[in-house]
Design a protein around this motif. Structure first.
Motif, PDB file in Angstrom:
ATOM      1  N   SER A 116       8.417  -1.594  33.914  1.00  0.00           N
ATOM      2  CA  SER A 116       9.018  -1.474  32.456  1.00  0.00           C
ATOM      3  C   SER A 116      10.221  -2.299  32.109  1.00  0.00           C
ATOM      4  CB  SER A 116       9.583   0.230  32.415  1.00  0.00           C
ATOM      5  OG  SER A 116      10.700   0.360  33.338  1.00  0.00           O
ATOM      6  N   CYS A 117      10.895  -2.633  33.413  1.00  0.00           N
ATOM      7  CA  CYS A 117      12.003  -3.602  33.203  1.00  0.00           C
ATOM      8  C   CYS A 117      11.502  -5.101  33.039  1.00  0.00           C
ATOM      9  CB  CYS A 117      13.004  -3.479  34.232  1.00  0.00           C
ATOM     10  SG  CYS A 117      14.023  -1.893  34.576  1.00  0.00           S
ATOM     11  N   MET A 118      10.441  -5.406  34.002  1.00  0.00           N
ATOM     12  CA  MET A 118      10.000  -6.701  33.903  1.00  0.00           C
ATOM     13  C   MET A 118       8.372  -6.540  33.874  1.00  0.00           C
ATOM     14  SD  MET A 118      12.506  -8.369  36.844  1.00  0.00           S
ATOM     15  CE  MET A 118      12.679  -6.779  37.761  1.00  0.00           C
ATOM     16  N   PRO A 119       7.892  -6.554  32.657  1.00  0.00           N
ATOM     17  CA  PRO A 119       6.485  -6.270  32.450  1.00  0.00           C
ATOM     18  C   PRO A 119       5.578  -7.413  32.695  1.00  0.00           C
ATOM     19  CG  PRO A 119       7.579  -6.221  30.329  1.00  0.00           C
ATOM     20  CD  PRO A 119       8.834  -6.252  31.251  1.00  0.00           C
ATOM     21  N   THR A 120       6.380  -8.725  32.676  1.00  0.00           N
ATOM     22  CA  THR A 120       5.526 -10.015  33.066  1.00  0.00           C
ATOM     23  C   THR A 120       5.859 -10.440  34.392  1.00  0.00           C
ATOM     24  OG1 THR A 120       7.696 -11.269  32.624  1.00  0.00           O
ATOM     25  CG2 THR A 120       6.113 -10.835  30.617  1.00  0.00           C
ATOM     26  N   ASN A 121       6.069  -9.497  35.225  1.00  0.00           N
ATOM     27  CA  ASN A 121       6.078  -9.956  36.764  1.00  0.00           C
ATOM     28  C   ASN A 121       4.708  -9.791  37.455  1.00  0.00           C
ATOM     29  OD1 ASN A 121       6.933  -9.767  39.710  1.00  0.00           O
ATOM     30  ND2 ASN A 121       8.731  -9.857  39.123  1.00  0.00           N
ATOM     31  N   SER A 122       4.088 -10.840  37.582  1.00  0.00           N
ATOM     32  CA  SER A 122       2.902 -10.921  38.434  1.00  0.00           C
ATOM     33  C   SER A 122       2.750  -9.963  39.572  1.00  0.00           C
ATOM     34  CB  SER A 122       2.379 -12.227  38.485  1.00  0.00           C
ATOM     35  OG  SER A 122       1.181 -12.147  39.317  1.00  0.00           O
ATOM     36  N   ASN A 123       3.819 -10.025  40.383  1.00  0.00           N
ATOM     37  CA  ASN A 123       3.826  -9.713  41.658  1.00  0.00           C
ATOM     38  C   ASN A 123       4.024  -8.201  41.693  1.00  0.00           C
ATOM     39  OD1 ASN A 123       3.919  -9.602  44.656  1.00  0.00           O
ATOM     40  ND2 ASN A 123       6.226  -9.404  44.515  1.00  0.00           N
ATOM     41  N   PHE A 124       4.647  -7.791  40.691  1.00  0.00           N
ATOM     42  CA  PHE A 124       4.858  -6.180  40.541  1.00  0.00           C
ATOM     43  C   PHE A 124       3.475  -5.369  40.204  1.00  0.00           C
ATOM     44  CE2 PHE A 124       9.704  -6.426  39.617  1.00  0.00           C
ATOM     45  CZ  PHE A 124      10.001  -6.890  40.833  1.00  0.00           C
ATOM     46  N   TRP A 125       2.789  -6.157  39.258  1.00  0.00           N
ATOM     47  CA  TRP A 125       1.451  -5.555  38.716  1.00  0.00           C
ATOM     48  C   TRP A 125       0.426  -5.760  40.072  1.00  0.00           C
ATOM     49  CZ3 TRP A 125       0.409  -3.053  34.876  1.00  0.00           C
ATOM     50  CH2 TRP A 125       1.311  -3.229  33.615  1.00  0.00           C
ATOM     51  N   LEU A 126       0.561  -6.615  41.034  1.00  0.00           N
ATOM     52  CA  LEU A 126      -0.252  -6.550  42.218  1.00  0.00           C
ATOM     53  C   LEU A 126       0.267  -5.646  43.191  1.00  0.00           C
ATOM     54  CD1 LEU A 126      -2.038  -7.969  44.277  1.00  0.00           C
ATOM     55  CD2 LEU A 126      -0.383  -9.536  44.610  1.00  0.00           C
ATOM     56  N   ARG A 127       1.390  -5.436  43.346  1.00  0.00           N
ATOM     57  CA  ARG A 127       1.709  -4.275  44.310  1.00  0.00           C
ATOM     58  C   ARG A 127       1.401  -3.037  43.718  1.00  0.00           C
ATOM     59  NH1 ARG A 127       2.438  -7.247  48.735  1.00  0.00           N
ATOM     60  NH2 ARG A 127       3.385  -9.219  48.286  1.00  0.00           N
ATOM     61  N   LEU A 128       1.587  -2.780  42.459  1.00  0.00           N
ATOM     62  CA  LEU A 128       1.061  -1.559  41.822  1.00  0.00           C
ATOM     63  C   LEU A 128      -0.328  -1.392  42.116  1.00  0.00           C
ATOM     64  CD1 LEU A 128       1.998   1.013  40.373  1.00  0.00           C
ATOM     65  CD2 LEU A 128       1.703  -0.191  38.331  1.00  0.00           C
ATOM     66  N   ALA A 129      -1.179  -2.354  41.867  1.00  0.00           N
ATOM     67  CA  ALA A 129      -2.308  -2.145  42.148  1.00  0.00           C
ATOM     68  C   ALA A 129      -2.771  -1.780  43.404  1.00  0.00           C
ATOM     69  CB  ALA A 129      -3.341  -3.318  41.738  1.00  0.00           C
ATOM     70  N   ALA A 130      -2.107  -2.517  44.438  1.00  0.00           N
ATOM     71  CA  ALA A 130      -2.226  -2.083  45.811  1.00  0.00           C
ATOM     72  C   ALA A 130      -1.868  -0.767  46.268  1.00  0.00           C
ATOM     73  CB  ALA A 130      -1.592  -3.192  46.682  1.00  0.00           C
ATOM     74  N   VAL A 131      -0.696  -0.356  45.692  1.00  0.00           N
ATOM     75  CA  VAL A 131      -0.469   1.007  46.049  1.00  0.00           C
ATOM     76  C   VAL A 131      -1.355   2.068  45.274  1.00  0.00           C
ATOM     77  CG1 VAL A 131       1.253   2.811  45.597  1.00  0.00           C
ATOM     78  CG2 VAL A 131       2.160   0.561  46.203  1.00  0.00           C
ATOM     79  N   GLN A 132      -1.851   1.702  44.026  1.00  0.00           N
ATOM     80  CA  GLN A 132      -2.682   2.710  43.467  1.00  0.00           C
ATOM     81  C   GLN A 132      -3.964   2.963  44.281  1.00  0.00           C
ATOM     82  OE1 GLN A 132      -2.346   4.832  40.804  1.00  0.00           O
ATOM     83  NE2 GLN A 132      -4.355   5.528  41.756  1.00  0.00           N
ATOM     84  N   SER A 133      -4.344   1.804  44.782  1.00  0.00           N
ATOM     85  CA  SER A 133      -5.650   1.675  45.797  1.00  0.00           C
ATOM     86  C   SER A 133      -5.487   2.477  46.911  1.00  0.00           C
ATOM     87  CB  SER A 133      -6.232   0.174  46.051  1.00  0.00           C
ATOM     88  OG  SER A 133      -5.304  -0.428  46.832  1.00  0.00           O
ATOM     89  N   THR A 134      -4.300   2.466  47.510  1.00  0.00           N
ATOM     90  CA  THR A 134      -4.230   3.507  48.835  1.00  0.00           C
ATOM     91  C   THR A 134      -4.114   4.916  48.554  1.00  0.00           C
ATOM     92  OG1 THR A 134      -1.756   3.321  48.646  1.00  0.00           O
ATOM     93  CG2 THR A 134      -2.883   1.590  49.828  1.00  0.00           C
ATOM     94  N   ILE A 135      -3.680   5.230  47.311  1.00  0.00           N
ATOM     95  CA  ILE A 135      -3.765   6.607  46.726  1.00  0.00           C
ATOM     96  C   ILE A 135      -4.891   7.150  46.486  1.00  0.00           C
ATOM     97  CG2 ILE A 135      -2.467   8.185  45.171  1.00  0.00           C
ATOM     98  CD1 ILE A 135       0.071   6.291  44.838  1.00  0.00           C
ATOM     99  N   ALA A 136      -5.658   6.377  45.332  1.00  0.00           N
ATOM    100  CA  ALA A 136      -6.927   6.762  44.998  1.00  0.00           C
ATOM    101  C   ALA A 136      -7.707   5.601  44.466  1.00  0.00           C
ATOM    102  CB  ALA A 136      -7.082   7.885  43.808  1.00  0.00           C
ATOM    103  N   GLU A 137      -8.934   5.456  44.868  1.00  0.00           N
ATOM    104  CA  GLU A 137      -9.875   4.132  44.251  1.00  0.00           C
ATOM    105  C   GLU A 137      -9.951   4.539  42.895  1.00  0.00           C
ATOM    106  OE1 GLU A 137     -11.094   0.325  44.845  1.00  0.00           O
ATOM    107  OE2 GLU A 137      -9.819   1.610  46.080  1.00  0.00           O
TER     108      GLU A 137
END
Length: 234
Positions: A116-137
């Motif tokens: 929400s602070c840095m919506p153009t940060n590619s790394n943060f989008w990647l990390r969120l995808a990775a965390v989400q994949s560990t919680i539920a596919e």
């Protein structure tokens, strides 16, 4: 008379601007002081130094101060990301599911705030995808996050090689949902990537990624892939 009024208005404007800058500087200083310990521990982790689990846990919990304080300064937000991810990495779902679940949920929540602070940060989008994949596919949701990461950093070699690590771990469904982004990453990596770094990265490819990788390898052509047969110094 008019000149005197002009000077007065100028002085008032100067005082107002000065006060505004002083207030903003004070807020920045306050933010730095309140989050200094978080930044220090995060820097130690990023440098590869040994940080005890209890210390990581303590300061990962304090990352909530960043959210509650509405701090959106990039260095402060990034330090919090480092800590919540380090906390999650140190959890073992098979040993303590509850602790892992809390850490995963906290990491996801914090990454959403970071974006929400840095919506153009590619790394943060990647990390969120990775965390989400560990919680539920959730293939479609995860694919969307990965697509954003690719769009925001399509030719950054560090990001591409980092994303490959996660592509290598996703399921068939997620890989299919993110096919265009995955194809872009693999093609760019094979055509433009440093051969030694790419060779090290693709040393082990998962069964679900292998057919997609082989297809891309063939499609980019012998002229592009021949260089990967050359030896790299250790």
């Amino acid at each position: 008379m008019f000149r005197g009024q002009f000077v007065s208005v100028t002085r008032i404007a100067f005082v107002i601007v000065t006060v505004v800058f002083v207030v903003l500087a004070g807020r920045e200083l306050s933010a730095s002081i309140r989050t200094a310990s978080i930044s220090i521990v995060a820097e130690r982790i990023e440098r590869g130094e040994t940080v005890a689990d209890d210390v990581v846990t303590k300061y990962a919990l304090r990352s909530v101060d960043v959210v509650d304080g509405h701090y959106c300064r990039s260095d402060i937000v990034a330090a919090g990301v480092t800590l919540v991810l380090a906390q999650l990495d140190r959890q073992n779902v098979n040993v303590s599911y509850d602790a892992w679940a809390v850490a995963a949920s906290s990491a996801r929540q914090y990454l959403r705030y970071a974006l929400s602070c840095m919506p153009t940060n590619s790394n943060f989008w990647l990390r969120l995808a990775a965390v989400q994949s560990t919680i539920a596919e959730e293939p479609v949701a995860i694919a969307g996050m990965m697509k954003r990461s690719v769009v925001l950093a399509p030719h950054d070699q560090v990001m591409i090689l980092t994303r490959f690590y996660f592509w290598n771990d996703f399921t068939d469904a997620t890989l299919a949902a993110a096919k265009s982004a995955l194809d872009s990453d693999l093609t760019t990596m094979l055509k433009l990537g440093d051969r030694c770094r790419v060779n090290a990265t693709i040393k082990e490819i998962s069964p679900q990624l292998r057919p997609i990788f082989d297809q891309t390898w063939t499609s980019v052509g012998e002229a592009a892939t021949a260089r990967f047969r050359q030896r790299c110094s250790k």
